[in-house]
Scaffold this motif. Structure first.
Motif, PDB file in Angstrom:
ATOM      1  N   LEU A  46      -4.296  -0.165   2.782  1.00  0.00           N
ATOM      2  CA  LEU A  46      -5.509  -0.434   2.006  1.00  0.00           C
ATOM      3  C   LEU A  46      -6.708  -0.455   2.951  1.00  0.00           C
ATOM      4  O   LEU A  46      -7.293  -1.500   3.225  1.00  0.00           O
ATOM      5  N   THR A 103      -9.211   4.407   0.443  1.00  0.00           N
ATOM      6  CA  THR A 103      -8.122   3.837  -0.367  1.00  0.00           C
ATOM      7  C   THR A 103      -8.462   2.413  -0.777  1.00  0.00           C
ATOM      8  O   THR A 103      -8.297   2.025  -1.938  1.00  0.00           O
ATOM      9  N   ARG A 104      -8.964   1.615   0.165  1.00  0.00           N
ATOM     10  CA  ARG A 104      -9.367   0.234  -0.148  1.00  0.00           C
ATOM     11  C   ARG A 104     -10.469   0.235  -1.196  1.00  0.00           C
ATOM     12  O   ARG A 104     -10.438  -0.546  -2.155  1.00  0.00           O
ATOM     13  N   PHE A 110      -9.076   1.066  -4.677  1.00  0.00           N
ATOM     14  CA  PHE A 110      -8.408  -0.093  -5.279  1.00  0.00           C
ATOM     15  C   PHE A 110      -9.412  -1.175  -5.659  1.00  0.00           C
ATOM     16  O   PHE A 110      -9.252  -1.831  -6.693  1.00  0.00           O
ATOM     17  N   LEU A 125      -9.851  -7.747  -1.192  1.00  0.00           N
ATOM     18  CA  LEU A 125     -10.294  -6.420  -0.753  1.00  0.00           C
ATOM     19  C   LEU A 125     -11.733  -6.446  -0.237  1.00  0.00           C
ATOM     20  O   LEU A 125     -12.091  -5.660   0.642  1.00  0.00           O
ATOM     21  N   CYS A 132       1.060  -7.924  -4.219  1.00  0.00           N
ATOM     22  CA  CYS A 132       0.838  -6.496  -4.505  1.00  0.00           C
ATOM     23  C   CYS A 132       2.131  -5.829  -4.945  1.00  0.00           C
ATOM     24  O   CYS A 132       2.136  -5.020  -5.877  1.00  0.00           O
ATOM     25  N   LEU A 144       0.198   1.122  -5.171  1.00  0.00           N
ATOM     26  CA  LEU A 144       0.136  -0.180  -4.508  1.00  0.00           C
ATOM     27  C   LEU A 144       1.540  -0.676  -4.134  1.00  0.00           C
ATOM     28  O   LEU A 144       1.734  -1.243  -3.051  1.00  0.00           O
TER      29      LEU A 144
END
Length: 169
Positions: free
Chosen positions: A4, A8-9, A12, A86, A102, A148
């Motif tokens: 993440l 990508t982080r 999400f 996040l 997760c 995830l």
């Protein structure tokens, strides 16, 4: 894409942040229709008529209401936690409780999407185009949780930090 980090982080972060109002304003109407203002009821009615989404149209099947109850009790709190973590991933461990959450969230959510998507595909009142549209609307809610789960299972640290493993002699 195994951690993440970076885009990508951010993907999400957007997924969880956008899922909060969708859950509260739309999905929870399956459980508590009487508490929602007319504008939100009309929005849901417009959506169900446009895309022929029978699951979101009242009356709701008991099994679907049970899935939405799980979304309220487990997933919605996790969305808030995930957004916070996040946003502050530099201050949170990627190896502990959040990684475990997760895994559980991803596995739980992706399995709830299987019967939902199966019902949409089996909807005899929907055209092929309507089925494709509804499937495309629901597909991120399958893809992101599966992704995830993958990240949390294959990564020692979901934020990509180096994990020092200690060997006991």
């Amino acid at each position: 894409m195994k951690t993440l980090t970076g885009k990508t982080r951010l993907a999400f972060l957007f997924f969880f942040a956008s899922h909060i109002p969708a859950t509260i304003c739309i999905d929870l109407q399956a459980l508590f229709p009487e508490i929602f203002p007319k504008a939100l009821k009309d929005l849901l009615l417009w959506y169900t008529e446009l895309f022929n989404d029978d699951l979101m149209r009242a009356p709701h099947a008991t099994w679907f209401r049970a899935i939405v109850a799980g979304e309220l009790l487990f997933q919605l709190p996790f969305f808030f936690i995930a957004v916070h973590v996040l946003l502050h991933s530099d201050k949170c461990s990627g190896t502990g409780w959040f990684r475990s959450m997760c895994t559980v969230y991803g596995a739980h959510t992706s399995t709830t999407l299987l019967p939902i998507l199966a019902c949409h595909c089996a909807n005899k009142n929907a055209t092929v185009l309507e089925k494709c549209m509804v499937t495309s609307i629901y597909s991120p809610y399958l893809i992101f949780p599966l992704w995830l789960t993958y990240i949390s299972v294959v990564s020692d640290d979901i934020f990509g930090r180096k994990v020092v493993k200690q060997h006991i002699d």
